[in-house]
Motif scaffolding. Structure first.
Motif, PDB file in Angstrom:
ATOM      1  N   ALA A 168       0.834  -1.214   0.000  1.00 53.30           N
ATOM      2  CA  ALA A 168       0.000   0.000   0.000  1.00 53.30           C
ATOM      3  C   ALA A 168       0.863   1.256   0.000  1.00 53.30           C
ATOM      4  N   GLY A 169       1.913   1.276   0.823  1.00 53.78           N
ATOM      5  CA  GLY A 169       2.809   2.420   0.848  1.00 53.78           C
ATOM      6  C   GLY A 169       3.502   2.629  -0.483  1.00 53.78           C
ATOM      7  N   GLY A 170       3.871   1.541  -1.138  1.00 60.18           N
ATOM      8  CA  GLY A 170       4.511   1.639  -2.442  1.00 60.18           C
ATOM      9  C   GLY A 170       3.589   2.252  -3.483  1.00 60.18           C
ATOM     10  N   ILE A 171       2.327   1.843  -3.491  1.00 61.88           N
ATOM     11  CA  ILE A 171       1.366   2.401  -4.450  1.00 61.88           C
ATOM     12  C   ILE A 171       1.236   3.903  -4.261  1.00 61.88           C
ATOM     13  N   LEU A 172       1.178   4.358  -3.013  1.00 64.30           N
ATOM     14  CA  LEU A 172       1.050   5.791  -2.748  1.00 64.30           C
ATOM     15  C   LEU A 172       2.295   6.561  -3.180  1.00 64.30           C
ATOM     16  N   LEU A 173       3.477   5.970  -3.013  1.00 66.22           N
ATOM     17  CA  LEU A 173       4.701   6.619  -3.485  1.00 66.22           C
ATOM     18  C   LEU A 173       4.673   6.805  -5.002  1.00 66.22           C
ATOM     19  N   VAL A 174       4.193   5.775  -5.710  1.00 68.85           N
ATOM     20  CA  VAL A 174       4.086   5.882  -7.171  1.00 68.85           C
ATOM     21  C   VAL A 174       3.144   7.023  -7.550  1.00 68.85           C
ATOM     22  N   ALA A 175       2.024   7.143  -6.821  1.00 69.64           N
ATOM     23  CA  ALA A 175       1.055   8.202  -7.108  1.00 69.64           C
ATOM     24  C   ALA A 175       1.672   9.586  -6.936  1.00 69.64           C
ATOM     25  N   VAL A 176       2.442   9.770  -5.865  1.00 72.99           N
ATOM     26  CA  VAL A 176       3.069  11.077  -5.613  1.00 72.99           C
ATOM     27  C   VAL A 176       4.090  11.401  -6.700  1.00 72.99           C
ATOM     28  N   GLY A 177       4.962  10.449  -7.015  1.00 72.22           N
ATOM     29  CA  GLY A 177       5.960  10.679  -8.046  1.00 72.22           C
ATOM     30  C   GLY A 177       5.346  10.967  -9.397  1.00 72.22           C
ATOM     31  N   ASN A 178       4.292  10.235  -9.724  1.00 67.10           N
ATOM     32  CA  ASN A 178       3.600  10.446 -10.992  1.00 67.10           C
ATOM     33  C   ASN A 178       3.037  11.863 -11.081  1.00 67.10           C
ATOM     34  N   ALA A 179       2.461  12.330  -9.989  1.00 65.60           N
ATOM     35  CA  ALA A 179       1.865  13.674  -9.981  1.00 65.60           C
ATOM     36  C   ALA A 179       2.919  14.763 -10.076  1.00 65.60           C
ATOM     37  N   LEU A 180       4.157  14.477  -9.671  1.00 69.24           N
ATOM     38  CA  LEU A 180       5.216  15.490  -9.678  1.00 69.24           C
ATOM     39  C   LEU A 180       5.939  15.623 -11.012  1.00 69.24           C
ATOM     40  N   ILE A 181       5.766  14.672 -11.921  1.00 66.61           N
ATOM     41  CA  ILE A 181       6.497  14.717 -13.195  1.00 66.61           C
ATOM     42  C   ILE A 181       6.304  16.038 -13.939  1.00 66.61           C
ATOM     43  N   PRO A 182       5.063  16.574 -14.056  1.00 70.23           N
ATOM     44  CA  PRO A 182       4.904  17.838 -14.791  1.00 70.23           C
ATOM     45  C   PRO A 182       5.660  19.013 -14.186  1.00 70.23           C
ATOM     46  N   PHE A 183       6.053  18.904 -12.907  1.00 71.13           N
ATOM     47  CA  PHE A 183       6.758  19.997 -12.248  1.00 71.13           C
ATOM     48  C   PHE A 183       8.277  19.808 -12.270  1.00 71.13           C
ATOM     49  N   ALA A 184       8.740  18.716 -12.887  1.00 73.62           N
ATOM     50  CA  ALA A 184      10.170  18.397 -12.902  1.00 73.62           C
ATOM     51  C   ALA A 184      10.844  19.169 -14.031  1.00 73.62           C
ATOM     52  N   GLY A 185      11.408  20.328 -13.706  1.00 71.31           N
ATOM     53  CA  GLY A 185      12.017  21.180 -14.714  1.00 71.31           C
ATOM     54  C   GLY A 185      13.511  21.014 -14.863  1.00 71.31           C
ATOM     55  N   SER A 186      14.111  20.087 -14.123  1.00 73.28           N
ATOM     56  CA  SER A 186      15.548  19.846 -14.218  1.00 73.28           C
ATOM     57  C   SER A 186      15.801  18.346 -14.196  1.00 73.28           C
ATOM     58  N   THR A 187      17.029  17.970 -14.562  1.00 71.55           N
ATOM     59  CA  THR A 187      17.369  16.543 -14.547  1.00 71.55           C
ATOM     60  C   THR A 187      17.236  15.964 -13.144  1.00 71.55           C
ATOM     61  N   ALA A 188      17.701  16.712 -12.132  1.00 73.56           N
ATOM     62  CA  ALA A 188      17.632  16.226 -10.750  1.00 73.56           C
ATOM     63  C   ALA A 188      16.183  16.032 -10.310  1.00 73.56           C
ATOM     64  N   ALA A 189      15.308  16.973 -10.681  1.00 73.22           N
ATOM     65  CA  ALA A 189      13.900  16.863 -10.294  1.00 73.22           C
ATOM     66  C   ALA A 189      13.242  15.679 -10.985  1.00 73.22           C
TER      67      ALA A 189
END
Length: 399
Positions: free
Chosen positions: A77-98
């Motif tokens: 369950a914790g893993g699924i939620l981590l995937v959800a958070v990372g997925n939602a952050l992709i549009p805000f990733a403006g650098s290689t590190a992000a």
């Protein structure tokens, strides 16, 4: 164990794998949009996706050790939620590190905690031994079904609401899926030839000194190289051949569709043939499929036929690989031990994803990646043959 309970466990694991794998496969559709939005370049984006492949492997034995000690349900369950958070952050990733943080850390570690090593270990623990082979095939087919359905859905959604909103909708789906992991709660049982109190370190040392485990891991390295290269760069191969982007999406979906049959077939075959022989045949067939694809004219039909043939073997290697781990070491630490084999798979995945971008930037084509893929597939087929596995007893034919 009641039949309804077995069915609930298997379908729950299959559904979780469907959503997490299908979502990760859909990411390759957005590489061009991410590049346009950020201007990072193909090599930098390939690096982020390569780190994702590597961390998916690194996280699985760690998550497996936690699940083996504290129970699988909360880890998944914790893993699924981590995937959800990372997925939602992709549009805000403006650098290689992000982008590396969103795709390579959050999504990858979350997918590792809710990935096949945890799911198959939970299923092996919760159902009778005689049902495990077919159950592993069905769970694996769930991932393929997710690939078949979510990739076209993501393509359609991106055309309607844009690629950013599509990622957020997929994140909402993941959040809704997290509570069902409760069905898979619990810990493993004892390993064959060892007491339930055998320390985890002893079990790992026992496996690492086993030539069978070493050969199995070597073969699975090739599987990761192949899958990650195709998953990340197939849309790029389609674009290089001047075909519409939809060909890439439908090719990935076709791989998922045909792997449903391949995974269930692998589960069926495991009760009739030795898993090592099945693995050798699957790897060798990949080499043949890639060789034929290289010399064939690059049309839409060629891509779809290649995807169909490839799909039969795509994740069909997972049930016999996991089955051998369970057969040799039992379910007690299966999440950890299969997770270590998955780490080898993802080391190959890192190279497949990253070198694909480097090869294209250097040569303007993917030819050398295909040649490496053929060579590694033949090596994997040869590596599995020496594995010492008891012969399968003949299945009696009903009168």
């Amino acid at each position: 164990m009641k039949r309804d309970r077995v069915l609930l466990v298997v379908l729950t694991a299959a559904s979780i794998f469907a959503v997490t794998l299908g979502m990760r496969m859909a990411h390759s559709l957005f590489i061009s949009a991410i590049n346009t939005q950020t201007g990072l370049g193909l090599v930098a984006i390939s690096f982020a996706f390569a780190v994702s492949q590597l961390m998916w492997g690194v996280s699985q034995p760690i998550a497996g050790a936690i699940a083996d000690r504290y129970g699988a349900g909360r880890v998944i369950a914790g893993g699924i939620l981590l995937v959800a958070v990372g997925n939602a952050l992709i549009p805000f990733a403006g650098s290689t590190a992000a982008l590396v943080f969103a795709v390579g850390i959050l999504i990858a570690c979350g997918a590792g905690a809710s990935g096949p090593s945890q799911l198959l270990a939970a299923v092996a623990r919760l159902i009778p031994p005689e049902k495990r082979a077919m159950a592993s095939g069905i769970v694996n087919a769930g991932g393929s079904f997710g690939q078949f359905t979510l990739v076209p859905i993501a393509l359609g959604l991106s055309g309607l609401v844009g690629w950013m909103a599509t990622l957020w909708w997929l994140s909402a789906l993941l959040v809704a899926m997290a509570p069902v992991a409760w069905v898979l709660r619990g810990k493993g049982g004892a390993a064959p030839g060892a007491s339930r109190d055998e320390p985890l370190g002893t079990a790992i040392k026992r496996a690492f000194h086993d030539p069978n485990y070493q050969l199995l891991s070597l073969g699975f390295f090739t599987c990761g190289f192949h899958v990650a290269f195709i998953m990340t760069h197939l849309p790029g191969v389609v674009a290089y051949c001047s075909l519409p982007p939809a060909v890439g999406a439908w090719s990935l979906a076709t791989i998922g569709l045909f792997n449903i049959f391949g995974s269930i077939g692998a589960g069926w075959a495991m009760s009739r043939w030795r898993s090592k022989s099945l693995l050798a045949a699957l790897y060798a067939s990949r080499a043949v499929a890639v060789a034929v694809f290289l010399v064939a004219p690059k049309t839409e039909l060629t891509f779809l036929l290649f995807a169909a043939v490839l799909g039969v073997t795509w994740l069909s290697t997972v049930p016999p690989t996991a089955g051998l781990v369970a057969k040799f070491y039992g379910p007690r630490y299966m999440a950890t031990l299969f997770g270590m084999v998955m780490l080898s798979h993802q080391l190959g995945g890192f190279l497949g994803a990253y070198l694909g971008g480097i090869a294209f930037e250097a040569n303007g084509a993917y030819d050398w990646m295909w040649y490496a893929d053929i060579a590694l597939a033949l090596l994997a087929a040869a590596a599995n043959l020496p594995i010492r596995e008891a012969r399968i007893r003949a299945v009696p034919v009903a009168a």
